[in-house]
Design a protein around this motif. Structure first.
Motif, short mmCIF file in Angstrom:
data_model
loop_
_atom_site.label_atom_id
_atom_site.label_comp_id
_atom_site.label_asym_id
_atom_site.label_seq_id
_atom_site.Cartn_x
_atom_site.Cartn_y
_atom_site.Cartn_z
N HIS A 132 -57.55 -48.80 41.08
CA HIS A 132 -58.51 -49.62 41.81
C HIS A 132 -58.24 -49.64 43.31
O HIS A 132 -59.15 -49.47 44.13
CB HIS A 132 -58.48 -51.06 41.27
CG HIS A 132 -59.34 -52.01 42.04
ND1 HIS A 132 -58.90 -52.70 43.15
CD2 HIS A 132 -60.64 -52.35 41.88
CE1 HIS A 132 -59.87 -53.44 43.63
NE2 HIS A 132 -60.95 -53.26 42.88
N THR A 133 -56.99 -49.81 43.71
CA THR A 133 -56.66 -49.94 45.13
C THR A 133 -57.03 -48.67 45.89
O THR A 133 -57.66 -48.73 46.97
CB THR A 133 -55.17 -50.25 45.32
OG1 THR A 133 -54.87 -51.49 44.68
CG2 THR A 133 -54.82 -50.35 46.80
N ARG A 136 -60.95 -48.14 45.98
CA ARG A 136 -61.59 -49.07 46.92
C ARG A 136 -61.29 -48.67 48.35
O ARG A 136 -62.19 -48.67 49.21
CB ARG A 136 -61.09 -50.50 46.67
CG ARG A 136 -61.76 -51.53 47.57
CD ARG A 136 -61.11 -52.91 47.44
NE ARG A 136 -61.77 -53.89 48.26
CZ ARG A 136 -61.58 -54.04 49.58
NH1 ARG A 136 -60.71 -53.23 50.21
NH2 ARG A 136 -62.23 -54.97 50.27
N ASP A 137 -60.04 -48.34 48.63
CA ASP A 137 -59.66 -47.96 50.00
C ASP A 137 -60.43 -46.74 50.47
O ASP A 137 -60.95 -46.72 51.60
CB ASP A 137 -58.16 -47.69 50.06
CG ASP A 137 -57.72 -47.20 51.43
OD1 ASP A 137 -57.88 -47.95 52.41
OD2 ASP A 137 -57.22 -46.05 51.52
N THR A 139 -63.31 -45.56 49.33
CA THR A 139 -64.74 -45.87 49.46
C THR A 139 -65.01 -46.64 50.74
O THR A 139 -65.96 -46.34 51.48
CB THR A 139 -65.23 -46.67 48.24
OG1 THR A 139 -64.92 -45.96 47.03
CG2 THR A 139 -66.73 -46.89 48.31
N HIS A 167 -63.41 -49.18 37.62
CA HIS A 167 -63.46 -50.05 38.80
C HIS A 167 -64.67 -49.78 39.69
O HIS A 167 -64.97 -50.59 40.56
CB HIS A 167 -62.20 -49.86 39.64
CG HIS A 167 -60.94 -49.74 38.86
ND1 HIS A 167 -60.41 -50.79 38.13
CD2 HIS A 167 -60.08 -48.69 38.67
CE1 HIS A 167 -59.30 -50.40 37.54
NE2 HIS A 167 -59.08 -49.14 37.84
N THR A 168 -65.36 -48.66 39.49
CA THR A 168 -66.35 -48.21 40.46
C THR A 168 -67.47 -49.22 40.68
O THR A 168 -67.82 -49.54 41.83
CB THR A 168 -66.96 -46.85 40.03
OG1 THR A 168 -65.90 -45.91 39.84
CG2 THR A 168 -67.90 -46.33 41.08
N ILE A 171 -66.43 -52.16 42.73
CA ILE A 171 -66.24 -51.80 44.14
C ILE A 171 -67.59 -51.66 44.84
O ILE A 171 -67.77 -52.13 45.97
CB ILE A 171 -65.42 -50.50 44.24
CG1 ILE A 171 -63.98 -50.75 43.77
CG2 ILE A 171 -65.44 -49.95 45.67
CD1 ILE A 171 -63.17 -49.49 43.56
N GLU A 174 -68.85 -55.14 45.45
CA GLU A 174 -68.08 -55.83 46.48
C GLU A 174 -68.43 -55.34 47.88
O GLU A 174 -68.52 -56.14 48.83
CB GLU A 174 -66.58 -55.63 46.23
CG GLU A 174 -65.69 -56.27 47.28
CD GLU A 174 -64.24 -55.84 47.17
OE1 GLU A 174 -63.46 -56.18 48.08
OE2 GLU A 174 -63.87 -55.15 46.19
N LEU A 175 -68.64 -54.03 48.02
CA LEU A 175 -68.89 -53.46 49.34
C LEU A 175 -70.36 -53.52 49.75
O LEU A 175 -70.72 -53.08 50.83
CB LEU A 175 -68.39 -52.01 49.39
CG LEU A 175 -66.87 -51.84 49.19
CD1 LEU A 175 -66.47 -50.38 49.33
CD2 LEU A 175 -66.08 -52.71 50.17
#
Length: 299
Positions: A132-133, A136-137, A139, A167-168, A171, A174-175
């Motif tokens: 996930h980290t 996310r970073d 993306t 996780h996609t 993410i 969230e973004l």
């Protein structure tokens, strides 16, 4: 069987396969009752401007492989931009951030011509292999890089390999992305569900039938070779468009400059756009415009 081995899929409890299937699912159909201007069909042309990034992602730095990607930026993109201008067709360019950093003038050219720019990962990474980290970073860095180069923050994403990790979707939510274009659960746009919950995110579905890579991709040291003549692919894509028109739906197409920017394949796109234009009222739109229209129509 040893007790420390993971069970085989045929040994899964029902809850396991139901959870897997339900994690990301198609929600409500977002096909609008009408398209702008009385068009009988909507057409969304897209390009994945990968260029050198698939080779770099896999750690390949040989000049031969990188030159094939460089062709996409150096020769194909100007050719395709001129073709789109002749037909007055807006398109969406999904760009890995590393491609954008290698070819920043290309981003400027897309914007100057009125095309949309979407996120397509950092270095065409395989997001399903990431935690996930890291996902996310990468993306977020991609989003910020494209915003800096283009002067506008992208609202859409296409995952680099048309797939979601666990996780996609979280993410993407969230973004603040408005739409995704990586999945293929329908012919027409639909809303994404997260474990059964409506997300408000529009999915503009892709399909391998409407992608140039399965027909034309080449891998020198593998078994992948171009196998379909461009004129036969033209027939396939024409049939796909005619079907979308008959349904009053969306015709979405995915191309890669390094693949479809060659002379005989740019001819294919030219002929396809001639056929589409001659068919009657058509709404050519970016993926962003499609997403905004179908979401507004569904309210």
């Amino acid at each position: 069987m040893s007790t420390d081995q993971a069970p085989e899929p045929w040994q899964w409890d029902e809850s396991v396969w139901r959870e897997a299937v339900g994690r990301v699912r198609a929600g409500r159909d977002l096909t609008p009752s009408h398209w702008p201007g009385g068009a009988a069909v909507a057409v969304a042309i897209s390009f994945d401007s990968d260029h050198e990034t698939p080779a770099l992602r896999d750690g390949h730095t040989s000049p031969g492989l990188l030159a094939a990607g460089e062709y996409g930026a150096r020769v194909a993109v100007p050719r395709l931009l001129a073709l789109l201008e002749r037909h007055r067709v807006p398109a969406t360019f999904f760009v890995p951030a590393v491609s954008a950093l290698l070819h920043p003038a290309e981003i400027t050219a897309y914007r100057a011509a009125g095309h949309e720019i979407g996120v397509h990962g950092w270095i065409h990474e395989r997001n399903t292999h990431l935690g996930h980290t890291d996902e996310r970073d990468l993306t977020l860095r991609s989003l910020d890089t494209l915003e800096r180069l283009a002067g506008v923050r992208p609202t859409g994403i296409r995952t680099p390999s048309w797939d979601f990790s666990h996780h996609t979707l979280g993410i993407i939510r969230e973004l603040g992305f408005a739409y995704d274009s990586s999945l293929m659960a329908a012919d027409e746009p639909y809303e994404l569900l997260a474990a059964g919950e409506p997300t408000g995110i529009v999915e503009i579905p892709v399909e391998w039938i409407r992608d140039d890579a399965p027909y034309f991709a080449m891998a020198r040291y593998a078994g992948l070779r171009p196998y379909t003549p461009p004129r036969e692919v033209l027939r396939i894509w024409t049939d796909e468009f005619d079907g979308a028109r008959a349904d009053g739906g969306l015709f979405q197409l995915t191309l890669h400059p390094a693949i479809s920017g060659h002379r005989s394949r740019a001819w294919l796109l030219d002929e396809l756009l001639r056929h589409i234009t001659a068919s009657g009222p058509v709404w050519f739109a970016t993926h962003q415009q499609i997403a905004a229209h179908v979401l507004e129509s569904a309210r």
